[in-house]
Design a protein around this motif. Structure first.
Motif, PDB file in Angstrom:
ATOM      1  N   PHE A  76       1.102   6.869  -1.540  1.00 45.20           N
ATOM      2  CA  PHE A  76       1.903   8.000  -2.010  1.00 45.20           C
ATOM      3  C   PHE A  76       1.219   8.704  -3.186  1.00 45.20           C
ATOM      4  CE2 PHE A  76       5.368   9.616  -4.781  1.00 45.20           C
ATOM      5  CZ  PHE A  76       5.820  10.622  -3.945  1.00 45.20           C
ATOM      6  N   ARG A  77       0.719   7.907  -4.103  1.00 47.39           N
ATOM      7  CA  ARG A  77       0.043   8.479  -5.271  1.00 47.39           C
ATOM      8  C   ARG A  77      -1.209   9.247  -4.853  1.00 47.39           C
ATOM      9  NH1 ARG A  77       1.144   6.913 -10.654  1.00 47.39           N
ATOM     10  NH2 ARG A  77       3.043   5.690 -10.682  1.00 47.39           N
ATOM     11  N   ALA A  78      -1.915   8.675  -3.922  1.00 49.10           N
ATOM     12  CA  ALA A  78      -3.128   9.344  -3.452  1.00 49.10           C
ATOM     13  C   ALA A  78      -2.772  10.663  -2.778  1.00 49.10           C
ATOM     14  CB  ALA A  78      -3.888   8.431  -2.491  1.00 49.10           C
ATOM     15  N   LEU A  79      -1.675  10.631  -2.021  1.00 51.01           N
ATOM     16  CA  LEU A  79      -1.235  11.848  -1.334  1.00 51.01           C
ATOM     17  C   LEU A  79      -0.842  12.929  -2.334  1.00 51.01           C
ATOM     18  CD1 LEU A  79       0.924  10.320   1.548  1.00 51.01           C
ATOM     19  CD2 LEU A  79      -1.094  11.781   1.855  1.00 51.01           C
ATOM     20  N   THR A  80      -0.004  12.576  -3.272  1.00 52.68           N
ATOM     21  CA  THR A  80       0.484  13.593  -4.213  1.00 52.68           C
ATOM     22  C   THR A  80      -0.660  14.122  -5.073  1.00 52.68           C
ATOM     23  OG1 THR A  80       1.175  11.827  -5.712  1.00 52.68           O
ATOM     24  CG2 THR A  80       2.880  12.800  -4.332  1.00 52.68           C
ATOM     25  N   ALA A  81      -1.613  13.258  -5.317  1.00 54.29           N
ATOM     26  CA  ALA A  81      -2.769  13.722  -6.087  1.00 54.29           C
ATOM     27  C   ALA A  81      -3.470  14.861  -5.357  1.00 54.29           C
ATOM     28  CB  ALA A  81      -3.741  12.573  -6.327  1.00 54.29           C
ATOM     29  N   LYS A  82      -3.427  14.803  -4.041  1.00 49.53           N
ATOM     30  CA  LYS A  82      -4.046  15.869  -3.245  1.00 49.53           C
ATOM     31  C   LYS A  82      -3.013  16.902  -2.807  1.00 49.53           C
ATOM     32  CE  LYS A  82      -8.267  14.183  -3.238  1.00 49.53           C
ATOM     33  NZ  LYS A  82      -9.382  14.929  -3.865  1.00 49.53           N
ATOM     34  N   ASN A  83      -1.881  16.901  -3.441  1.00 50.86           N
ATOM     35  CA  ASN A  83      -0.817  17.900  -3.196  1.00 50.86           C
ATOM     36  C   ASN A  83      -0.045  17.711  -1.901  1.00 50.86           C
ATOM     37  OD1 ASN A  83      -1.384  19.278  -5.620  1.00 50.86           O
ATOM     38  ND2 ASN A  83      -3.203  20.128  -4.609  1.00 50.86           N
ATOM     39  N   TRP A  84      -0.071  16.505  -1.368  1.00 50.43           N
ATOM     40  CA  TRP A  84       0.757  16.216  -0.190  1.00 50.43           C
ATOM     41  C   TRP A  84       1.971  15.412  -0.619  1.00 50.43           C
ATOM     42  CZ3 TRP A  84      -0.560  18.587   4.264  1.00 50.43           C
ATOM     43  CH2 TRP A  84      -1.890  19.058   4.372  1.00 50.43           C
ATOM     44  N   ASP A  85       3.020  15.511   0.189  1.00 48.93           N
ATOM     45  CA  ASP A  85       4.247  14.781  -0.151  1.00 48.93           C
ATOM     46  C   ASP A  85       4.784  14.148   1.147  1.00 48.93           C
ATOM     47  OD1 ASP A  85       6.535  13.831  -1.391  1.00 48.93           O
ATOM     48  OD2 ASP A  85       7.099  15.782  -2.268  1.00 48.93           O
ATOM     49  N   LEU A  86       5.768  13.302   1.017  1.00 47.04           N
ATOM     50  CA  LEU A  86       6.343  12.680   2.211  1.00 47.04           C
ATOM     51  C   LEU A  86       7.450  13.563   2.796  1.00 47.04           C
ATOM     52  CD1 LEU A  86       6.668   8.886   1.291  1.00 47.04           C
ATOM     53  CD2 LEU A  86       4.785  10.085   2.436  1.00 47.04           C
ATOM     54  N   GLY A  87       7.711  13.347   4.077  1.00 45.71           N
ATOM     55  CA  GLY A  87       8.794  14.034   4.760  1.00 45.71           C
ATOM     56  C   GLY A  87      10.053  13.195   4.775  1.00 45.71           C
ATOM     57  N   GLY A  88      10.971  13.503   5.695  1.00 49.50           N
ATOM     58  CA  GLY A  88      12.261  12.844   5.684  1.00 49.50           C
ATOM     59  C   GLY A  88      12.385  11.685   6.648  1.00 49.50           C
ATOM     60  N   SER A  89      13.345  10.819   6.375  1.00 50.91           N
ATOM     61  CA  SER A  89      13.809   9.815   7.340  1.00 50.91           C
ATOM     62  C   SER A  89      15.138   9.319   6.824  1.00 50.91           C
ATOM     63  CB  SER A  89      12.800   8.678   7.500  1.00 50.91           C
ATOM     64  OG  SER A  89      12.815   7.824   6.376  1.00 50.91           O
ATOM     65  N   GLU A 146       0.817  -1.214   0.000  1.00 52.46           N
ATOM     66  CA  GLU A 146       0.000   0.000   0.000  1.00 52.46           C
ATOM     67  C   GLU A 146       0.855   1.270   0.000  1.00 52.46           C
ATOM     68  OE1 GLU A 146      -3.029   0.644  -0.523  1.00 52.46           O
ATOM     69  OE2 GLU A 146      -4.044  -1.286  -0.345  1.00 52.46           O
ATOM     70  N   LEU A 147       2.145   1.142   0.118  1.00 53.63           N
ATOM     71  CA  LEU A 147       2.980   2.336   0.231  1.00 53.63           C
ATOM     72  C   LEU A 147       2.858   3.212  -1.013  1.00 53.63           C
ATOM     73  CD1 LEU A 147       6.194   0.768   1.847  1.00 53.63           C
ATOM     74  CD2 LEU A 147       4.482   2.222   2.980  1.00 53.63           C
ATOM     75  N   GLU A 148       3.072   2.580  -2.154  1.00 57.93           N
ATOM     76  CA  GLU A 148       3.049   3.358  -3.393  1.00 57.93           C
ATOM     77  C   GLU A 148       1.650   3.920  -3.692  1.00 57.93           C
ATOM     78  OE1 GLU A 148       5.687   4.319  -5.066  1.00 57.93           O
ATOM     79  OE2 GLU A 148       4.550   5.228  -6.725  1.00 57.93           O
ATOM     80  N   PRO A 149       0.615   3.127  -3.564  1.00 57.12           N
ATOM     81  CA  PRO A 149      -0.731   3.702  -3.774  1.00 57.12           C
ATOM     82  C   PRO A 149      -1.033   4.854  -2.815  1.00 57.12           C
ATOM     83  CG  PRO A 149      -0.849   1.303  -3.781  1.00 57.12           C
ATOM     84  CD  PRO A 149       0.568   1.664  -3.408  1.00 57.12           C
ATOM     85  N   GLU A 176       0.504  10.924 -14.603  1.00 60.38           N
ATOM     86  CA  GLU A 176       1.917  11.170 -14.353  1.00 60.38           C
ATOM     87  C   GLU A 176       2.191  11.049 -12.851  1.00 60.38           C
ATOM     88  OE1 GLU A 176       5.298  14.339 -15.506  1.00 60.38           O
ATOM     89  OE2 GLU A 176       3.207  14.995 -15.547  1.00 60.38           O
ATOM     90  N   ARG A 177       3.310  10.433 -12.483  1.00 60.59           N
ATOM     91  CA  ARG A 177       3.645  10.283 -11.078  1.00 60.59           C
ATOM     92  C   ARG A 177       4.293  11.562 -10.590  1.00 60.59           C
ATOM     93  NH1 ARG A 177       7.770   8.055  -7.966  1.00 60.59           N
ATOM     94  NH2 ARG A 177       6.991   7.028  -6.088  1.00 60.59           N
ATOM     95  N   ARG A 178       3.751  12.178  -9.570  1.00 58.87           N
ATOM     96  CA  ARG A 178       4.288  13.426  -9.043  1.00 58.87           C
ATOM     97  C   ARG A 178       5.236  13.144  -7.888  1.00 58.87           C
ATOM     98  NH1 ARG A 178      -0.473  17.206  -7.344  1.00 58.87           N
ATOM     99  NH2 ARG A 178       1.006  18.876  -7.713  1.00 58.87           N
ATOM    100  N   THR A 179       6.349  13.798  -7.879  1.00 56.12           N
ATOM    101  CA  THR A 179       7.267  13.670  -6.725  1.00 56.12           C
ATOM    102  C   THR A 179       7.809  15.053  -6.397  1.00 56.12           C
ATOM    103  OG1 THR A 179       9.285  13.391  -8.030  1.00 56.12           O
ATOM    104  CG2 THR A 179       8.058  11.390  -7.498  1.00 56.12           C
ATOM    105  N   ASP A 180       8.371  15.128  -5.206  1.00 54.99           N
ATOM    106  CA  ASP A 180       9.070  16.343  -4.774  1.00 54.99           C
ATOM    107  C   ASP A 180       8.219  17.606  -4.917  1.00 54.99           C
ATOM    108  OD1 ASP A 180      11.752  15.127  -4.195  1.00 54.99           O
ATOM    109  OD2 ASP A 180      11.491  14.519  -6.276  1.00 54.99           O
TER     110      ASP A 180
END
Ligand code: SRM
Ligand code: SRM
Ligand code: SRM
Ligand code: SRM
Ligand code: SF4
Ligand code: SF4
Ligand code: SF4
Ligand code: SF4
Ligand code: SF4
Ligand code: SF4
Ligand code: SF4
Ligand code: SF4
Lengths: 358, 396, 396, 358
Positions: free
Chosen positions: C141-154, C136-139, D6-10
């Motif tokens: 992530f895609r759902a997050l970026t679709a809503k303009n969210w991104d991951l933080g650091g580790s 589920e990690l990648e899905p 498209e895959r969005r990153t950063d």
């Protein structure tokens, strides 16, 4: 001169009681309070009502028996033959008779100064220097002389915010109390030891020499088949500990030896806990016979302190109140990379808070 | 050296208000060729900006390992008078008290056997006889002992203990510093004269926390007077201070480090439970305030100059020790030396030894319990070596 | 695990006034088998007094090296729902400001793709999605970026910067913490997502020395608001405080660390040259006192938790920096990272690196001049590495 | 759910502006002063005269979306849909309308507590514990729950001398702010790692593992021909750093894991510089689910502080004034050898002055 035939050893020093003024013996441990009657003159009053007067005078510490005999003669004349020396090398005459104070002072002032009590600059704790030590980066007696010539007015008066304790040591061994003085002058070598490879193998134990270096700068090596040592010059901080254990590694360097100036140390527990002295001026070249740059530097610090400190503030307490940035500002001393600690506990000296002055 | 001593540089040090050692030394130079040569060599040092002494050699008096610092000129041909120029450390009497007669006798001895120059006193406390030749060491020693004087310490031994004027002339003395200094010096003559430690061990005794011998900064073992009960107050004398011009609020109340002083009307109140015995109020109001009645001493260990780990102040090992007799003190010192002997390294002073080994281990070793008075603060790091833990069988 | 979840120990945590995470988790347990198993494994931990998680593995989303903490149960057979149970660190917005809508969208994503459990927020500042399976990690992530969210650091990267509420709702803010946090996070996306440092690098931004993000204790780089000029005083408002019941002397004057406040009548006087900007008077009299007008930030470097050299607070690297634009900040950060990259060791944080290498060398490396504001005190040891010295030819 | 191809990153986090209440956007950077209207309620007044109200409520931090949706619903109902979280994990509702304060609080109090402002005990910074971390010596969420149950009265009131900041971390990595908190609870392992020699050679890089130990307790060795490591148990202080780099060296030990209690840390620069937390109680065994010995210990410290400290004294400032001997005395906590520092700068923690209380 010795008349006994049997050799006496381990007899220790004579019992102090025989050297105590009768008035002191009588009131021993029964003193009630003291007063500073004038610079250099103390009175101590006992529960019994008895009073003993003390007259304190300067001594260069390095004295001849000629000077000594002057003191003993005066003691005999005015103090029933009782005198002592202080932990800072002043001489004290112990007088039962108040009337003897003025005549004694008069005679003392013919060859020395009376003072050193209370809010003054008293005698300077110091060391051997070029007069006797092999290790010295400067002279001690000479520095004391020129600095106290400059500051003698503070010895004979009590007009400073509080006591200012000076010290001089001629090398990092610090046989003077440099590490805990209001203002201190420290002789410094500034170049690595020059190794005498021809004598080292005979004079020095190599493992001890290697172990002596606080910074692991010394490594065993061999030159032309003889075991000796080498020094990693990048690691050497000129402390001289190797020279202490190995005579073939002298640090003396007329071109680069000199003194550094330190401030803000303190021993007493009054108000603040004891404090170490901190670096003020990393280096001033030796300039005998009167080291004018050194006397100027010390005098400047004393005067800025005298002008800015509040009553009862020692130098370190004053700086504690105004902060180091302001100390450098007021004294005009330059802050350099050398002031940044880089030894064992360096991190504990970094400013780890936002509390700062601009 | 040539007969007429020319010291243009040193002559500059004859000027000025402070008593001149140059003037004084010169007064000796005619009588003593070695003083003349000393001045000559010193003049050369001033000209060349460097010392001309060689590293000390092993010299001394028979049967003693300490008390003499060997010193040789690096220019013996030029200055033969100081080709040997050793110092002898004469153990001073407690509190540096003398009579004129006693001092004159010492001067006589030194005029006969040495340079006639002295340090009054050395930083450790000795009366230092400055400069003589090897052959005179033993005769000087005999002359000294004949007059009941002995040598002090040097090398890896107990160094000459020293103490403040204490009860002899100070109202603040919390114990008899002179008596203890005498007692310890005499009790440990062997340790003083025959170096057998890892390194030097200095003892300084101050009668109160003003610490007029700098014990906390300059002695491996500081014995510093302290009291436990309340500061003694003479309210009548305090009222006189109030009526005087003195700024009691600014000079006393505001300066108390723990803010435990207050003034009500003409009365001073001290919250003694918060007093840290700093001495400031007592120093400032000597007629009104006195140290308490339950007196003793705190023992600090480990002060020293910076070589090699950085300078150390002494740290509190015993916050309060009764000083009515000195038996416990001997016992304590013996235990400390035993531990140091066993665990210390060569040229490692007790303070460095404790830091290396850890305070807890040291306390265990000398049989003391930890108390919070020993620390500025408990540890702030979580690296605890737990020693008690549960085994499978037990109940957690 | 068995269908009916029995958690007698955890049930004890449903009691009491504080909101119960157990109650809350249980409300999720019926919908989410992984939450049920989480509770089951946690109950077992409570019974056995130990954790049952295995050491994390390397999992993540495509192209990123950080943002996900892999986690596997040590008891996958007993608790299959948590056999994988990774967290995802969602980069929070500056100042942790949200709208209900935005949060609800995030909740929707997590209900769909993960456990529906979160940490709001993690200690570094991220919105932590707590627990999902590898697939589920990648899905997510895609759902997050679709809503303009991104991951933080580790890992060994720039960690998610965080900042206090600052100018958005605080009168003390000396610079725009939210804007800088946004700027840095966006400027360093690559450093945030693709670990390439020696170790982690945390940036925390507080608008004033109250330091509400704990920057000085918990961030490799603290950017803490400060002012240079005088505290702004509203004497009328001060007079109102004086007329109130407040103990101005005890609560303000006596509490100023440098004693630089005095009150004359109903006026407050501040010796600003001695003020150390501690904030206490401003905090205590918010209506009368304000931070000065010449504002900026101090930069501290090196704070961290105790592993391995003991905890560090940040130390002042730049006492005052203008914050009207962020160009200089980028430049500074780049220089610091360059130095650290070149001189730091693996798993050595910047604070440890500076301590090992020495502050003077570090300053030289990043091109800053030493100023006394960087130290609590100058060195107290004489071990100076002199670098300038005279050669034979020259005049001393 | 994702609709883009498209895959969005950063892309970084969204811009904060869109989450700011209009009143905040209008008065951004123009706030004049704040007031604490009652526990949990702040007002901030802008230069413009506008006022924004903040209602602060507790969150367990470890929440489900159910809990989250309760918060967003309340924000929508009372706060125009605007809410934020604090650096200590409380939730804050941002209200333009003063009249909404009471009804909001009423609804909040049905499932949580309102408070955490001013002289209170606010939320506890904490970590994962047995809920998610492999490294933990105790649970974090559970400890927070039981401690705050005990102290909730201090969350909903402002009756303490000053703020008291609590932290919990479940191992020495201290992901919570244990090293700088008024009172902190730290999970501790107390026995050396147990090495799994069968998996170590595959799982761990031996040089990295050896290098990870702050006390040089780890040495490479080989067992039955396989390279592995051994631990010198006398040198191990159970820090867990080896486990962080090498999964085959777990420290978990149900019999001996537990917690330690720390006091006197502080972050703000107000009055004093920031201070590290210091050891109060070296060890309390884990006693889930409610750790009564831990809650008692924390409560005791809070109460002794509440009773003895003066206004505006944080815990560390209070101890600074009364001294550590009195702290141990008043709290009845035993002073042990474990309190004596023996790490890097241990000497700097020794009492190097005569200033003491008896
Ligand atoms: C004679 C002597 C002791 C001895 O056995 O020789 C001595 C004697 C007294 N000292 Fe001292 N102190 C003596 C060295 C010291 C030292 C040691 C040193 O400087 O190396 C210290 C520690 C200095 C430091 O803190 O760095 C010392 C710190 C004090 C203090 C604490 C001052 C402070 O506030 O920090 C007092 C109290 C005072 O002056 O108010 C004090 C007070 C006194 C009193 C008033 C005590 C008394 O009631 O008799 C004595 C007269 C003081 C005066 O000179 O005004 N004495 N005094 C020493 C004189 C040295 C000299 O020739 O000037
Ligand atoms: C004579 C005296 C200086 C003075 O002019 O008064 C002195 C002179 C020497 N000291 Fe010292 N120390 C003297 C008091 C001190 C003090 C002060 C004190 O005792 O209160 C200290 C600082 C406190 C301490 O002990 O740490 C001191 C710290 C040193 C050190 C550094 C020790 C250390 O652990 O850091 C050395 C180097 C050594 O031990 O090898 C040293 C070594 C020396 C030597 C023996 C030089 C050497 O390396 O062999 C000096 C002989 C000089 C000479 O030519 O006569 N001297 N030395 C003092 C002893 C006179 C006396 O017995 O009364
Ligand atoms: C999730 C979080 C705790 C929490 O419950 O909030 C966390 C969790 C972990 N931290 Fe942390 N740290 C978290 C904030 C911190 C903080 C506080 C901070 O950032 O303000 C610290 C102390 C400050 C510092 O950075 O020094 C912190 C100091 C550590 C350390 C010790 C680092 C050191 O140099 O001393 C480690 C060990 C390591 O780096 O390998 C560590 C390692 C870990 C690991 C990755 C465990 C490990 O050894 O691999 C934990 C994963 C737990 C899990 O199962 O999810 N964590 N860690 C925090 C990150 C959430 C977020 O992104 O917002
Ligand atoms: C909301 C928050 C910032 C954020 O961006 O989230 C915040 C907001 C405020 N802080 Fe803070 N502080 C916040 C965490 C902190 C922290 C960080 C921490 O605890 O980890 C600190 C450092 C704590 C420390 O020193 O250990 C902190 C130290 C202060 C101080 C200094 C207190 C002192 O005297 O030591 C003040 C001034 C005061 O309270 O008088 C302050 C004052 C304030 C004011 C009054 C500023 C203002 O004018 O708006 C805010 C309301 C305070 C209140 O709760 O009564 N804030 N404040 C944080 C709320 C945390 C919570 O939920 O309880
Ligand atoms: S300070 Fe150095 S040079 Fe001076 S007497 Fe002591 S050991 Fe000799
Ligand atoms: S002078 Fe000091 S630092 Fe230099 S080599 Fe010798 S012992 Fe080492
Ligand atoms: S240390 Fe104390 S007792 Fe000794 S002389 Fe100084 S003030 Fe007096
Ligand atoms: S001795 Fe010092 S601490 Fe005690 S009351 Fe007097 S000034 Fe205060
Ligand atoms: S750090 Fe300063 S500016 Fe930021 S919220 Fe706290 S008090 Fe306000
Ligand atoms: S900010 Fe702090 S130091 Fe400055 S005047 Fe106010 S209380 Fe004093
Ligand atoms: S403190 Fe330790 S156990 Fe707790 S989350 Fe951080 S790394 Fe894990
Ligand atoms: S737990 Fe810490 S001290 Fe013990 S072996 Fe591992 S790294 Fe070393």
């Amino acid at each position: 001169m010795s008349t006994t035939t049997e050799r006496r050893t381990d007899i220790g020093p004579p019992h102090y009681e025989q050297f105590l003024h009768p008035l002191i013996k009588k009131n021993y441990g029964q003193w009630k309070y003291h007063e500073v009657l004038r610079p250099g003159v103390l009175s101590h009053t006992a529960e019994s009502g008895d009073v003993i007067y003390t007259v304190r005078a300067a001594s260069p510490r390095l004295i001849s028996t000629n000077f000594g005999r002057k003191l003993t003669a005066l003691a005999a004349k005015y103090a029933d033959g009782y005198l002592r020396f202080t932990s800072r090398n002043n001489v004290e005459f112990l007088l039962a008779n108040k009337d003897n104070i003025d005549p004694l002072i008069k005679e003392l002032e013919e060859f020395t100064l009376v003072g050193g009590t209370g809010r003054s600059i008293t005698n300077v704790v110091h060391t051997q220097g070029w007069v006797h030590c092999h290790s010295s980066a400067t002279d001690a007696s000479g520095l004391v002389k020129v600095v106290m010539d400059e500051l003698s007015d503070y010895f004979t008066s009590m007009k400073l915010p509080h006591k200012v304790r000076l010290a001089v040591a001629c090398c990092l061994n610090m046989c003077g109390a440099v590490h805990a003085s209001d203002i201190a002058i420290l002789g410094v070598h500034r170049t690595p030891p020059r190794i005498d490879h021809s004598t080292l193998p005979n004079l020095c134990e190599i493992p001890t020499t290697v172990a002596s270096c606080p910074n692991n700068a010394i490594r065993p090596t061999s030159i032309e088949g003889r075991s000796t040592v080498k020094v990693d010059e990048d690691k050497c901080m000129y402390c001289g500990n190797c020279y202490t254990v190995c005579p073939a590694m002298p640090l003396s360097d007329p071109l680069n030896d000199g003194v550094s100036i330190w401030v803000g140390g303190k021993i007493s527990n009054a108000r603040t806990e004891p404090m170490f002295t901190k670096l003020a001026i990393p280096y001033i070249p030796n300039n005998p016979p009167r080291w004018p740059e050194v006397t100027d530097a010390v005098k400047n610090i004393v005067e800025v302190y005298a002008k800015n400190a509040k009553p009862f503030e020692r130098v370190g307490e004053w700086i504690g109140r105004i902060g180091w940035p302001k100390f450098f500002d007021l004294t005009g001393i330059e802050f350099t990379k050398y002031h940044l600690d880089d030894f064992r506990h360096a991190g504990t000296t970094y400013k780890r808070s936002l509390q700062n002055r601009y | 050296m040539s007969d007429d001593l020319k010291t243009p540089l040193l002559d500059e040090l004859e000027k000025g208000a402070w008593p001149s050692f140059v003037k004084d030394l010169k007064s000796m130079a005619d009588k003593k060729p070695m003083v003349k040569d000393l001045l000559g060599q010193l003049e050369k040092s001033y000209a060349d900006k460097r010392g001309y002494w060689k590293h000390g050699g092993l010299v001394g008096v028979m049967g003693y390992g300490g008390g003499v610092i060997g010193r040789y000129s690096a220019l013996p041909d030029e200055f033969p008078g100081v080709s040997h120029f050793h110092t002898m450390r004469v153990n001073q009497p407690s509190g540096w008290f003398y009579t004129s007669d006693a001092l004159n006798e010492l001067f006589d001895i030194w005029d006969e056997h040495g340079s006639g120059l002295l340090n009054v006193h050395g930083s450790t406390g000795d009366l230092v006889f400055l400069g003589t030749v090897t052959d005179e060491l033993e005769p000087t020693f005999r002359a000294l002992t004949a007059k009941n004087w002995d040598l002090g310490g040097s090398g890896s031994d107990l160094r000459t203990p020293s103490c403040c004027v204490g009860p002899a002339r100070c109202e603040n003395a919390c114990y008899d510093t002179l008596a203890l200094s005498y007692d310890l010096t005499h009790n440990y003559q062997d340790e003083l004269h025959r170096p057998m430690f890892n390194y030097k061990y200095k003892i300084k005794m101050s009668g109160c926390p003003n610490d007029c011998t700098a014990a906390i900064a300059r002695s491996d073992m500081g014995i510093i007077g302290i009291w436990k009960d309340d500061i003694q107050v003479d309210q009548a004398a305090f009222a006189e201070y109030i009526d005087s011009e003195m700024d009691i609020q600014g000079s006393v109340v505001d300066k108390c480090p723990t803010g435990c002083i207050s003034v009500e009307g003409k009365e001073i109140k001290i919250d003694n439970s918060n007093c840290v015995k700093c001495m400031h109020c007592i120093n400032t109001l000597p007629k009104a305030l006195r140290v308490g009645k339950e007196r003793g001493a705190a023992i600090t260990l480990g002060a020293k100059a910076p070589i090699v780990e950085g300078a150390l102040f002494g740290s509190v090992m015993i916050p309060f020790m009764d000083m009515s007799n000195f038996e416990d003190m001997h016992d304590l010192i013996d235990r400390i030396w035993e531990f140091w002997d066993e665990h210390g390294k060569n040229r490692e002073r007790i303070g460095e030894c404790i830091e290396r080994i850890g305070l807890a281990t040291f306390l265990e070793g000398i049989g003391l319990d930890p108390v919070p008075q020993m620390v500025k603060q408990p540890r702030d790091n979580p690296y605890i070596f737990y020693e008690e833990y549960f085994e499978e069988e037990e109940e957690a």
